[in-house]
Design an enzyme around this catalytic site. Structure first.
Site, short mmCIF file in Angstrom:
data_model
loop_
_atom_site.label_atom_id
_atom_site.label_comp_id
_atom_site.label_asym_id
_atom_site.label_seq_id
_atom_site.Cartn_x
_atom_site.Cartn_y
_atom_site.Cartn_z
CB CYS A 161 -0.91 0.03 1.24
SG CYS A 161 -1.94 -1.44 1.41
CG ASP A 221 -2.09 -8.74 6.94
OD1 ASP A 221 -2.97 -8.46 6.11
OD2 ASP A 221 -0.90 -8.44 6.79
CB VAL A 266 16.58 -9.63 -15.17
CG1 VAL A 266 17.21 -8.65 -16.16
CG2 VAL A 266 15.65 -8.90 -14.25
N GLY A 313 15.03 -12.64 -2.85
CA GLY A 313 16.17 -13.15 -2.08
C GLY A 313 16.96 -12.12 -1.32
#
Length: 685
Positions: A2, A109, A316, A392
């Site tokens: 958001c 949540d 990519v 990652g």
């Protein structure tokens, strides 16, 4: 997930009338318009009855897709309102625990922020797990409470506007550009830029604009001061205490916690994908995610997660001759896992086309083009109707993955792990060799002439010089005055560290852990997570979730012996050089069941963009336009003649280090143009 924008009236003449509610609402909505890319699914604003506070929110719907999940969240009984960005894991348990004392409007949540605040007071921050930023207004106490997650995955900034004959207002927002509709006029903070302090600490390169720091909350109560308070910090064990666990126990401990982190981040009411490169980190995430979906489907809420066919991986694909393309390895991993694979080709033309938008969205310059690839990936993800991706980031920081950590990994013996010991003479040779081989080209020329007192503060570790050198530019001579008054970049970075951490660096932590701490406080939140993380993803309404930055996992990893993170074995290569180090050793062992043999055996290759471009090509044309004499001189703090020299060396001589400098200057030019920044002026005599 958001975007947030909030205003609080903080000071004004006693006879100044309260601001008009309609005018406030219009300002907030104009601010939300600028960051609407972060939340295209819903929008909401709230203004307190006394017009003291206004909170705005744009929503990307991921958990509880119904209107009940729309924000702001309001507890009418207590007069508390909150806007939240991000994901909070384990919320179901708090919904159950607090349902008798708080009336939840839905199953989101994020709504637990108000419930926990009411139940635990400011201590509720310890109950939050995930990647988040939020702003809360407590009407009865006239209190603003804003906070950011432990590692700064989600951004949050603040500034004070107005004054003189009018009232002052405190603005808090997810992105700095959201302050523009509130009347903010950007000016360069040359002291911060010249001293590099914008890379660490609360300052930015704009005067008066501050970051809410990772693992901090900001408070303002009517009539008081604006204050940041730390609620959590990274810690490491005493380097003199021997480890009593076996290696196998520690490997299993990492595996269990990483699986749990990924399991949590697979939850949601929308499909989840993985950003997959040819490296260990993203391959581990993809492998474990596929395992969890296949073997533990019932634990993952089968109705919302589905089967393995819904797990998509995105890579990519740079040009084959660039030397940095990993798409073929990633494709082999995806095929082995049996998951859908998408490669997004980024040639020079595509890189040039996205450059200026990437700077606008990231709001933080970085001397590489790798973030442009992330921007294109997010665009592809969005085009397929997906909203959530696992990534990652954070693995190298916690498991010892960077080349710049090598000298510090062997600077001292690892007394916690006896099998790592090598003869002192051999260790000294290896240390000097490792030190001479670090300094990845992305950083530039690091200085080894750090002031003695600064070196002592950080236990003579190497990393601080690399970070201070990252993004160096040819500054005009007048800016040197800031160094005379404020100190050199290395000292400023060191002095931004928490005093308790500096004491631990001197007396308690192994040098590798000291370097990891410095990296976590500077390079990770201010470069990696902005240029290649949340900002790029949210430009196309995609939320990225980094499982390696789950504090349940990192607190465990921090307490592992440093030599099991970056393992040194002189028999496997020339002492001190690349082949003698096995980076992220314990992660590699923990992830082995979920990896191909190729990924398990491969060595670390940093995700970087191409840095060699031909004269006259799209990147050269772009840089020539941006680095014009007029544009560079308009900055006010960069030497045009030297900038032109870097430009020529980049494309005429193929100088990779010059390319990094030219890239940094070009990004500041874009910021100047997009934000409308006034030129910096020399200090008065």
């Amino acid at each position: 997930m958001c975007g947030i924008s909030a205003l609080v009236q903080i000071q004004g003449p006693e006879n100044l009338p309260r601001p008009d509610r309609n005018a406030i609402n219009e300002e907030v909505n104009k601010s939300l318009d600028i960051i609407k890319h972060r939340g295209p699914d819903a929008r909401g604003t709230w203004i307190s009855s006394d017009s003291q506070a206004a909170l705005g929110h744009v929503r990307l719907s991921i958990v509880d897709l119904s209107p009940d999940g729309n924000q702001p969240f309001i507890d009418h009984d207590s007069g508390i309102c909150a806007v939240v960005n991000g994901e909070l894991y384990g919320a179901e348990a708090y919904h159950e625990q607090l349902k008798n004392e708080y009336k939840f409007q839905g199953n989101s949540d994020c709504e637990i922020v108000i419930a926990l605040y009411k139940h635990y007071g400011r201590g509720f921050m310890s109950h939050l797990r995930g990647e988040f930023a939020f702003v809360l207004w407590d009407t009865k106490r006239q209190l603003l409470f804003a906070a950011r997650d432990r590692y700064g995955i989600k951004p949050l900034y603040y500034t004070v506007l107005g004054g003189e004959n009018g009232g002052k207002k405190l603005a808090v927002a997810t992105e700095m550009k959201a302050f523009l509709p509130y009347g903010w006029k950007p000016h360069w903070d040359v002291d911060s830029i010249r001293g590099h302090s914008w890379k660490c600490g609360e300052s930015t390169f704009f005067k008066g604009v501050k970051k809410i720091l990772p693992a901090h909350y900001l408070t303002y109560q009517e009539g008081g001061d604006i204050k940041q308070t730390v609620y959590w910090d990274t810690d490491f064990p005493d380097k003199r205490v021997p480890e009593t666990r076996t290696e196998a126990e520690m490997v299993e401990g990492v595996r269990e916690r990483l699986l749990d982190s990924i399991r949590n981040r697979l939850r949601g009411d929308v499909p989840v994908g993985v950003y997959l490169s040819g490296g260990l980190d993203s391959s581990t995430v993809a492998g474990m995610a596929a395992h969890l979906i296949k073997e533990e489907r019932s634990k993952l809420n089968n109705d919302t997660i589905g089967d393995l066919s819904r797990l998509k991986c995105f890579t990519v694909q740079f040009d084959k001759d660039s030397g940095v393309d990993e798409s073929e390895i990633a494709k082999r991993t995806a095929d082995w896992l049996g998951v859908e694979y998408h490669a997004v080709h980024m040639d020079e033309e595509n890189l040039a086309k996205r450059f200026e938008d990437a700077v606008w969205f990231s709001e933080f310059p970085f001397p590489d083009l790798n973030g442009l690839g992330k921007l294109a990936l997010a665009e592809k993800v969005h085009s397929l109707g997906m909203k959530v991706m696992l990534s990652g980031e954070g693995s190298d920081e916690h498991f010892g993955g960077y080349a710049d950590f090598r000298p510090d990994a062997i600077q001292e013996k690892d007394h916690s792990w006896a099998p790592s010991h090598i003869p002192e003479a051999d260790r000294e040779v290896a240390f000097n060799a490792a030190r001479s081989k670090t300094g990845a080209i992305v950083f530039g020329n690091a200085s080894y002439t750090v002031p003695e007192s600064t070196a002592a503060m950080v236990n003579n570790t190497h990393t601080i010089s690399e970070i201070a050198a990252c993004g160096n530019m040819p500054f005009l001579p007048w800016t040197d005055a800031y160094l005379a008054s404020g100190g050199d970049p290395e000292t400023r970075l060191a002095e931004e560290m928490d005093g308790r951490a500096l004491e631990a660096m001197e007396k308690k932590w192994h040098p590798l852990h000291t370097s990891q701490y410095i990296w976590l406080k500077s390079y990770l939140p201010n470069f990696i997570l902005r240029w290649g993380g949340d900002n790029m993803d949210m430009a196309h309404s995609v939320e990225s979730r980094p499982p390696f930055l789950d504090h349940h996992l990192t607190e465990y990893v921090n307490n592992l012996p440093p030599s099991l993170k970056m393992k040194y074995d002189p028999s496997s290569g020339i002492p001190g050089e690349y082949g003698a180090f096995k980076e992220k050793y314990i992660l590699r062992e923990a992830a082995k069941p979920f990896l191909t043999e190729e990924i398990y055996s491969n060595r670390k290759a940093s995700y970087v963009g191409p840095s060699l471009y031909k004269q006259g090509g799209p990147i050269h044309q772009l840089y020539s336009r941006l680095l014009s004499k007029e544009n560079v001189e308009r900055l006010g703090f960069v030497d045009w003649q030297r900038a032109e020299d870097f430009l020529n060396r980049t494309f005429i001589e193929g100088d990779r280090k010059a390319f990094r400098v030219a890239t940094m200057i070009a990004q500041f030019v874009v910021l100047s143009q997009r934000f409308g920044v006034a030129s910096a002026a020399p200090l008065p005599n």
